[in-house]
Scaffold this active site. Structure first.
Site, short mmCIF file in Angstrom:
data_model
loop_
_atom_site.label_atom_id
_atom_site.label_comp_id
_atom_site.label_asym_id
_atom_site.label_seq_id
_atom_site.Cartn_x
_atom_site.Cartn_y
_atom_site.Cartn_z
N LYS A 1 46.57 31.67 44.03
CA LYS A 1 46.20 30.95 42.81
C LYS A 1 46.96 29.63 42.69
CE LYS A 1 46.24 34.95 40.56
NZ LYS A 1 45.60 36.05 41.27
N GLU B 1 39.15 44.97 43.70
CA GLU B 1 40.22 45.32 42.76
C GLU B 1 39.69 45.38 41.32
OE1 GLU B 1 42.56 42.52 40.91
OE2 GLU B 1 42.14 40.89 42.30
#
Ligand code: PSU
Ligand code: MN
Length: 300
Positions: free
Chosen positions: A155, A21
């Site tokens: 995360k 990405e």
């Protein structure tokens, strides 16, 4: 869709390709480290037997595999949009530049026939989502697009139990690589057990292959804990995350700006340690992604 020479060649040779990405480059890391990271991720893929395809929108065109000049552009300019799925059409139609998030990268990778995609950590359910409805498009995308995403879990700034619940709801297999807990990105441990794991890239490739063979068309989430040499112990991390979340509330940060804000704040609060972890885990995921992609192409 435009391919660089390396990816075009790999496609015609049937060589393993790993998607990467670009949001992590444009919005996840500051200059000039971000440009160096982009190269290191691509090198990690090459060193482990596959060809890297970093994905971004450049001048309104979807690019799968960037040239060095295009990587410079994504890393250096101030007008790179953070492109989630909802943003792709407008950025393309208006001829803009966009860095793709996990959701947009996964969709474009699948459209290009790429089966493995490596990132740092996926987005997920933000704390307080019951009120704010802030659930990353990454999760919904994993529920409907057939690509294996290699990450270090979600995360640590997220509500991890809720994130796993949503993945379960969408039928996404969450598979540990040499671990039996959902990793917490900056930390190897979350206290959340995983039901499935594999010891080798071949084990993981076999699960990905079986998933597709069963006609299951969701993504598969492969969880690679951050390297032991850099990972942060959980109690220490939890305290930093609590401070970062408090700061975000005080500053009124919401929406697409929230994740980049929290990652930068954690880095400040940790005296630069979280970025060291983020870099190491992203490289480790790129390397594992390449080994899985190579294993998959050997099976076929
Ligand atoms: N992993 C990183 N750094 C990042 C991201 C992931 O190590 O910056 C990005 C990914 O692109 C992911 C996005 O899709 O953060 C999630 O943003 P949001 O929570 O707004 O969906
Ligand atoms: Mn969000």
């Amino acid at each position: 869709m435009q391919f660089n020479d390396e990816v075009r060649q790999a496609r015609s040779d049937g060589h393993a390709v790993v998607a990467l990405e670009s949001t992590i480059i444009a919005h996840g890391f500051p200059r000039p480290d971000n440009r160096a990271l982009a190269d290191r991720l691509e090198e990690a893929v090459r060193d482990n037997g596959a060809v890297p395809a970093t994905i971004a929108v450049i001048g309104g065109r979807v690019c799968v595999g960037l040239t060095p000049g295009q990587l410079d552009l994504i890393a250096d300019r101030d007008d790179i949009e953070k492109c989630s799925l909802r943003d792709l059409a407008a950025v393309c139609a208006q001829g803009g530049h966009g860095a793709t998030t996990v959701s947009a990268t996964a969709r474009l990778a699948a459209a290009a026939g790429i089966k493995v995609f490596a990132t740092g950590g996926i987005g997920g359910v933000h704390p307080g989502a019951g009120e704010s409805f802030d659930v990353s498009a990454d999760l919904i995308e994993l529920g409907k697009t057939s690509v294996a995403v290699v990450c270090a879990g979600a995360k640590s700034i997220l509500d991890l139990p809720a994130t796993l619940e949503v993945l379960e709801t969408y039928g996404v297999p969450v598979v540990g690589y040499r671990c039996d807990e959902f990793p917490a990105f900056h930390s190897r441990s979350s206290g959340l057990a995983l039901r499935h794991s594999g010891q080798t890239p071949d084990d993981l490739a076999a699960i990905i292959r079986a998933h597709a063979g069963l006609g299951l068309d969701s993504g598969v989430l492969i969880c690679n804990p951050p390297p032991e040499s850099v990972a942060m112990p959980r109690p220490e991390l939890d305290a930093l995350v609590a401070d970062a979340l408090r700061a975000a509330r005080a500053d009124g940060i919401q929406g697409a700006a929230l994740t980049p804000y929290l990652l930068a704040k954690l880095n400040d609060l940790s005296g630069g340690r979280t970025r060291v972890i983020n870099r190491a885990l992203a490289e480790s995921n790129a390397a594992l992604g390449a080994r899985i992609a190579a294993a998959l192409s050997n099976m076929n």
